[in-house]
Design a protein around this motif. Structure first.
Motif, PDB file in Angstrom:
ATOM      1  N   GLY A 173     -10.457  42.611  15.940  1.00  0.00           N
ATOM      2  CA  GLY A 173      -9.859  42.601  17.333  1.00  0.00           C
ATOM      3  C   GLY A 173      -8.442  42.663  17.113  1.00  0.00           C
ATOM      4  N   THR A 174      -7.574  42.836  18.138  1.00  0.00           N
ATOM      5  CA  THR A 174      -6.075  42.956  18.036  1.00  0.00           C
ATOM      6  C   THR A 174      -5.685  41.758  18.944  1.00  0.00           C
ATOM      7  N   HIS A 175      -4.534  41.156  18.953  1.00  0.00           N
ATOM      8  CA  HIS A 175      -3.907  40.283  19.351  1.00  0.00           C
ATOM      9  C   HIS A 175      -4.656  39.017  19.829  1.00  0.00           C
ATOM     10  N   GLU A 176      -5.208  38.550  18.524  1.00  0.00           N
ATOM     11  CA  GLU A 176      -5.901  37.176  18.534  1.00  0.00           C
ATOM     12  C   GLU A 176      -7.355  37.295  19.149  1.00  0.00           C
ATOM     13  N   LEU A 177      -7.756  38.525  19.689  1.00  0.00           N
ATOM     14  CA  LEU A 177      -9.152  38.755  20.157  1.00  0.00           C
ATOM     15  C   LEU A 177     -10.031  38.285  19.128  1.00  0.00           C
ATOM     16  N   ALA A 178     -10.957  37.456  19.564  1.00  0.00           N
ATOM     17  CA  ALA A 178     -12.146  36.916  18.624  1.00  0.00           C
ATOM     18  C   ALA A 178     -13.242  37.902  19.147  1.00  0.00           C
ATOM     19  N   TYR A 199      -8.733  45.900  21.627  1.00  0.00           N
ATOM     20  CA  TYR A 199      -7.762  45.134  22.268  1.00  0.00           C
ATOM     21  C   TYR A 199      -8.310  44.244  23.299  1.00  0.00           C
ATOM     22  N   PRO A 200      -7.588  43.150  23.869  1.00  0.00           N
ATOM     23  CA  PRO A 200      -8.165  42.239  24.781  1.00  0.00           C
ATOM     24  C   PRO A 200      -8.082  43.086  26.026  1.00  0.00           C
TER      25      PRO A 200
END
Ligand SMILES: [Zn+2]
Length: 274
Positions: free
Chosen positions: A58-63, A97-98
């Motif tokens: 995950g990017t941008h802290e996407l769990a 990505y979120p």
């Protein structure tokens, strides 16, 4: 010592998916309609192998939860249910990505001037590289109330991956030996030309009438972008809305059926008859 290291370094052949999680993660999707219990269990085993060979990030802290991995695996694997997981060999990463992402790209115009563009994207598949997805768009196709039937970014990007088995995507994946390349080309080029004409005609109509005409098309107008996009969007429709694709472009449906070795429309009809 070396053996222990080798053993630790080796990935498991399959990562088990809990039966309840499997049902929960696959229930809302259109491509699961009409699938028998036997097929669903085969798809689950294929996903267990998929999860063992692909890395999710995950990017941008996407769990990235287990349920997210399973629902994405199911959509990716339905394409290769009758082909084999080997069709996804040669690359390993699925990046989430979120929401939509805007990669910077240099594009050369007709005059040879290079422009930097930043267009929002729901997904992207790289030749020999990762599949990148906007999770917001992934989730949309599984949302019964909000989805646009036939829009499935996971099936779309993984269809590009199949198309890339023989180089740059061009709507011409490697066909099976029993298939006729000329029949494929004829079916797809005739349907593509017809579809481009229909999209252009709709776009010429003013305002709301134009939009209404675009909404009435059997597949997403984005398919008119190129032969490669027609193949990817057509694959989304083949699995998600075969009842719209088959009557609109029967020849294309027939070629898809030979290529994927599945018949989602027959599956759907059989399940409705019981
Ligand atoms: Zn595409």
């Amino acid at each position: 010592m070396i053996l222990a290291w080798l053993r630790r370094g080796r990935r498991p052949a399959a990562i088990p998916i809990d039966a309840q999680l499997w049902r929960r993660a696959t229930a809302p999707w259109l491509f699961m309609r009409g699938m028998s219990e036997v097929e669903s269990q085969r798809l689950r085993s294929l996903c267990e192998r998929f999860l063992a060979i692909k890395r999710f990030a995950g990017t941008h802290e996407l769990a990235v939860s287990e349920a997210m991995r399973v629902e994405i695996a199911a959509q990716a694997c339905v394409l290769v249910l009758e082909l084999g997981i080997e069709w996804y060999d040669g690359w390993s990463d699925v990046i989430l990505y979120p929401g939509q992402f805007m990669p910077e790209r240099e594009v050369e115009d007709e005059a040879g001037v290079v422009h930097v563009t930043r267009d929002p994207m729901a997904g992207e598949a790289w030749l020999g590289g990762p599949v990148i997805l906007s999770y917001e768009d992934v989730a949309l196709a599984g949302d019964k109330r909000a989805r646009v039937a036939g829009y499935n970014v996971v099936i779309h990007e993984f269809a590009h991956k199949l198309d890339m088995r023989n180089g740059e995507p061009n709507g011409f994946p490697p066909l099976h030996r029993a298939m006729d390349a000329r029949a494929w080309k004829r079916a797809f080029s005739e349907a593509y030309e017809d579809f481009v004409r229909r999209v252009e005609a709709a776009e010429r109509l003013p305002g709301r009438r134009g939009q209404a005409a675009l909404d009435k098309l059997p597949i997403d107008p984005y398919a008119a972008e190129s032969a490669a996009e027609f193949f990817a969007v057509g694959s989304e429709a083949f699995f998600e809305t075969p009842e719209l694709l088959a009557p609109a472009y029967p020849e294309v449906y027939g070629q898809f059926r030979l290529f994927f070795r599945q018949d989602p429309l027959a599956r759907l009809k059989a399940s409705r008859a019981t």
